[in-house]
Scaffold this active site. Structure first.
Site, PDB file in Angstrom:
ATOM      1  N   GLY A  69       0.372  -5.397   0.561  1.00 37.34           N
ATOM      2  CA  GLY A  69      -0.621  -5.457  -0.509  1.00 37.34           C
ATOM      3  C   GLY A  69      -0.044  -6.073  -1.781  1.00 37.34           C
ATOM      4  N   GLU A  90      -0.429  -9.664  -1.334  1.00 36.26           N
ATOM      5  CA  GLU A  90      -1.862  -9.988  -1.395  1.00 36.26           C
ATOM      6  C   GLU A  90      -2.352  -9.997  -2.847  1.00 36.26           C
ATOM      7  OE1 GLU A  90      -2.838  -6.964   1.660  1.00 36.26           O
ATOM      8  OE2 GLU A  90      -4.035  -8.572   2.558  1.00 36.26           O
ATOM      9  N   ALA A 108       0.852  -1.201   0.000  1.00 35.61           N
ATOM     10  CA  ALA A 108       0.000   0.000   0.000  1.00 35.61           C
ATOM     11  C   ALA A 108       0.882   1.243   0.000  1.00 35.61           C
ATOM     12  CB  ALA A 108      -0.881  -0.008   1.236  1.00 35.61           C
ATOM     13  N   GLU A 114       2.366  -5.857   7.663  1.00 36.53           N
ATOM     14  CA  GLU A 114       1.394  -4.884   8.182  1.00 36.53           C
ATOM     15  C   GLU A 114       1.397  -4.789   9.694  1.00 36.53           C
ATOM     16  OE1 GLU A 114       0.946  -6.869   5.685  1.00 36.53           O
ATOM     17  OE2 GLU A 114      -0.130  -5.845   4.076  1.00 36.53           O
TER      18      GLU A 114
END
Ligand code: NAI
Length: 718
Positions: A100, A103, A61, A123
């Site tokens: 992310g 992911e 992110a 995270e």
């Protein structure tokens, strides 16, 4: 953004573009949505490869977007859409697939990586959890046990480990994108059902509940009071026990709680602080940023006790050769056995780019004549250190950098006895020096920009978080520690027990309370310093005042009773013999405290944990404000990094100065005033002028303090 190209044949190549790490900004997410749609609609395309430009798949992110409102397509439906595509999609991972980024790769049907790539879901280290399906897809792919480890620690793993765990399908030493393109052609047309992780069951060991309970207990113990690791375990429990869609709901709810918590803000602040201090803006105004510093290839360490040994290992791990000097024969013999073993262990633990440097042991200071930098680590005694510095000045060339690992002595006095005071700086390591991340680089008034830059860069080479600080007694970390320790002792005088004080501090998040920590480090260290300062020892009045202020002789008396901490099996606690680790309450300490109070006419009162925290922590924080006011640290981030990396301050509380901001500066001021009123003989409780000014100036957020201080300084000079 993301670019789209159709390769010869039928493969669509989607390339993420957002330097430096192709973070998933709104524009990148929009680019992915658009290009995936295009690949889906293009009848000539039978398969898709997603990669990142400049050899980096995706760093996750874009943290900078956290502060504002969410714009652009959200991540979760975007990844679902990729997973649902009926043409095979392969993630070609080079460089990093983090957060992310991983992911996104887990939403693809296959993953192929370069052997040097790093993967992970970090995270938790930012007070969050992987909330784009990471907590639900990863355990379905690699099993609950392995996913618990990766997600609750946030650790990065190599491509080799990821292959072993089953995260990757293939690893290559050559071009990962080329391999992914060949691979995806070979699987085009094959069924994809078993490749959609959201549709799979989570492989679990037979006793899921006991595994989850065990890991929950571990994370609570490891990071006391931290919310994110606990939420990670809860999300993984959902993955193991609920259908995917319900698991995703749980992941979303947990993330919402974490996102709005003060802890996530604190951890993100700590993340950015580390970058700020890495750029080492400076305590006292001299501009060192422009200096390049020297590259050191040969160094020496003087004194091979606890610290010297660790420093030798830290230096040798960078690949430089090290001359290790010790005058006591027994110590030298022990060190020449212990240091190579420490080096071997540490080198084995890390994957080193270059082999460790050669270490030469010597009892003769003359042998350091050829080195470019010396770090002195002899006993904390000014007369001895001056003698060593004089000797070094006569043995070394005039261009040699002379550094001291002193815990708080005046660097300028040491500089004064050398030929080149500009080349003298403090390099204050923390025990064990080859493990602890913090390095305080102490800038004397005469230290040159080049000398400071060299020490800072050397710290970086050793993998340290180096923070430039000013030359004042105790520098930054130990100077703030002093009022904290003092308050802990005063609390014992007033009625608390060591356990009560430690429990309050451990509940706050410190890995160890102050008394357990002192027992571990050895009570004689501070005792020796206090004796040197004339505060205790023969001839000193047995009163509770020294040098005009309240003083607690309790720790001195504990040492006088032969209780030096873990090493003697007794200190503030009792242990199972010398070197024992498990602290148990000791009736001797309670009888001793009662006798002490009786002797001084003190009536024990019951002390609440809140008072323990306020007195210990606000006294420490107050000293931090004094340090900022005197420009002994460049900003609150510097102090906070020192406390997080060197003193066990819980990272999820940002650091002492950040914590003060979260509590509210007005509240900290009010409580300090209250405690100072009750204890007027304790100067450290008297609120700092800077704190008062900040409160009067509207309590600006911590990020604005530096600006405020600069303006305030100019203003008060007018
Ligand atoms: P230590 O007592 O374990 O070792 C000091 C060593 O220096 C001894 O082996 C001694 O024989 C040797 N030595 C004394 N005079 C010497 C000379 N003229 N030439 C060569 N070697 C000589 O002490 P420790 O704990 O390693 O502390 C060293 C320095 O590091 C002190 O200034 C201390 O304040 C500082 N420091 C200590 C920390 C700790 O946790 N122990 C943390 C950070 C700094």
């Amino acid at each position: 953004m993301a670019t789209y190209s159709r390769l010869p044949g039928s493969v669509a190549l989607i390339t993420l573009q957002n330097p430096p790490v192709n973070a998933l900004s709104a524009a990148v997410r929009q680019g992915i949505v658009d290009t995936v749609q295009r690949a889906l609609k293009d009848p000539k395309v039978t398969s898709v490869v997603i990669c990142g430009q400049n050899g980096r798949f995706c760093g996750g992110a874009d943290i900078r977007e956290f502060a504002g409102p969410m714009l652009g397509p959200p991540l979760v439906p975007m990844i679902h859409a990729i997973e649902a595509v009926d043409k095979p999609v392969v993630a070609a991972i080079e460089g990093v697939a983090l957060g992310g980024g991983l992911e996104l790769a887990l939403g693809c049907h296959y993953r192929i990586a370069h052997s040097k790539a790093l993967l992970g879901l970090p995270e938790v280290t930012l007070g969050l959890l992987p909330a784009a399906g990471g907590t639900q897809r990863l355990p379905r792919l690699i099993g609950l046990t392995a996913a618990l480890d990766l997600i609750t620690t946030g650790r990065h793993i190599s491509a080799a480990e990821a292959l072993k765990l089953g995260i990757l399908d293939q690893v290559t030493d050559s071009n990962a994108v080329d391999l992914a393109v060949d691979f995806v052609r070979s699987v085009a047309g094959q069924p994809l059902d078993s490749r959609r992780l959201s549709t799979l069951a989570c492989p679990c060991p037979p006793d899921v509940d006991s595994l989850l309970d065990k890991v929950m207990a571990q994370v609570r113990q490891r990071s006391r009071g931290a919310l994110a690791p606990v939420a990670c375990v809860q999300a993984l429990r959902a993955a193991a026990t609920l259908p995917y869609t319900q698991g995703m709901e749980k992941e979303r709810d947990l993330m919402a709680t974490l996102f709005n918590s003060g802890q996530a803000r604190a951890l993100q602040y700590a993340f950015f602080s580390q970058r700020v201090v890495g750029k080492w803006s400076l305590p006292s105004g001299a501009n060192w940023n422009n200096s390049t510093g020297r590259t050191i290839s040969k160094a020496a360490v003087i004194g091979l006790g606890t610290m010297g040994r660790g420093i030798v290992v830290a230096l040798a791990l960078t690949g430089m050769s090290v001359v290790a000097v010790e005058t006591q024969e027994k110590q030298l013999a022990e060190a020449s056995q212990a240091v190579p073993a420490m080096l071997q262990r540490e080198a084995g633990r890390r994957s080193l780019a270059t082999p460790p440097g050669v270490i030469t042991f010597s009892s003769n200071l003359q042998d350091v004549s050829e080195v470019e930098l010396v770090i002195e680590a002899v006993f904390e005694n000014m007369a001895l250190k001056l003698q060593v510095f004089r000797h070094l000045a006569s043995v070394c060339g005039p261009g040699t950098l002379l550094c001291s690992n002193t815990s708080g002595l005046d660097m300028d006095q040491l500089a004064a006895v050398t030929k080149s005071p500009a080349l003298v700086v403090g390099m204050h390591f923390f025990a064990p020096a080859h493990v602890m991340k913090l390095l305080e680089v102490v800038c004397g008034p005469r230290s040159s920009p080049e000398a400071v830059a060299t020490a800072m860069q050397l710290g970086k080479r050793m993998g340290k978080v180096s923070v430039a600080v000013g030359n004042c007694p105790g520098f930054v970390g130990n100077r703030m520690l002093k009022p904290y320790l003092e308050q802990a002792n005063f609390l014992l005088e007033e009625g608390a027990t060591p356990q009560q004080v430690d429990e309050a501090l451990e509940e706050f998040g410190f890995p160890m309370g102050v008394f357990r920590m002192s027992d571990l480090s050895g009570l004689d260290v501070g005792w020796r310093i206090r004796k040197e300062a004339g505060l205790t020892g023969p001839g000193v009045e047995p009163s509770r005042t020294r040098q005009g202020r309240r003083y607690s002789p309790l720790p001195d008396q504990v040492c006088e009773a032969g209780r030096l901490g873990q090493k003697t099996g007794r200190g503030w606690y009792q242990y199972d013999g010398p070197g024992g680790r498990v602290a148990r309450s000791d009736p001797w300490v309670h009888i001793f405290l009662e006798a002490y109070r009786a002797q001084h006419g003190l009536v024990a009162r019951s002390i609440a944990p809140e008072e323990i925290l306020e007195r210990c922590l606000y006294a420490l924080i107050n000293e931090g404000f004094n340090i900022l006011q005197e420009a002994m640290a460049a900003g609150p981030e510097h102090i906070d990094a020192i406390y997080v990396f060197g003193y066990g301050w819980p990272r999820h509380r940002g650091g002492p100065m950040f914590h003060a901001g979260q509590v509210g500066l007005g509240r900290v001021l009010e409580r300090l005033e209250h405690h100072h009123h009750n204890h007027p003989d304790v100067p450290h409780l008297e609120p700092s002028t800077l704190l008062r000014r900040l409160v009067a100036g509207g309590s600006p957020p911590v990020q604005k303090w530096r600006e405020f201080i600069n303006k305030d300084r100019v203003h008060s000079q007018l």
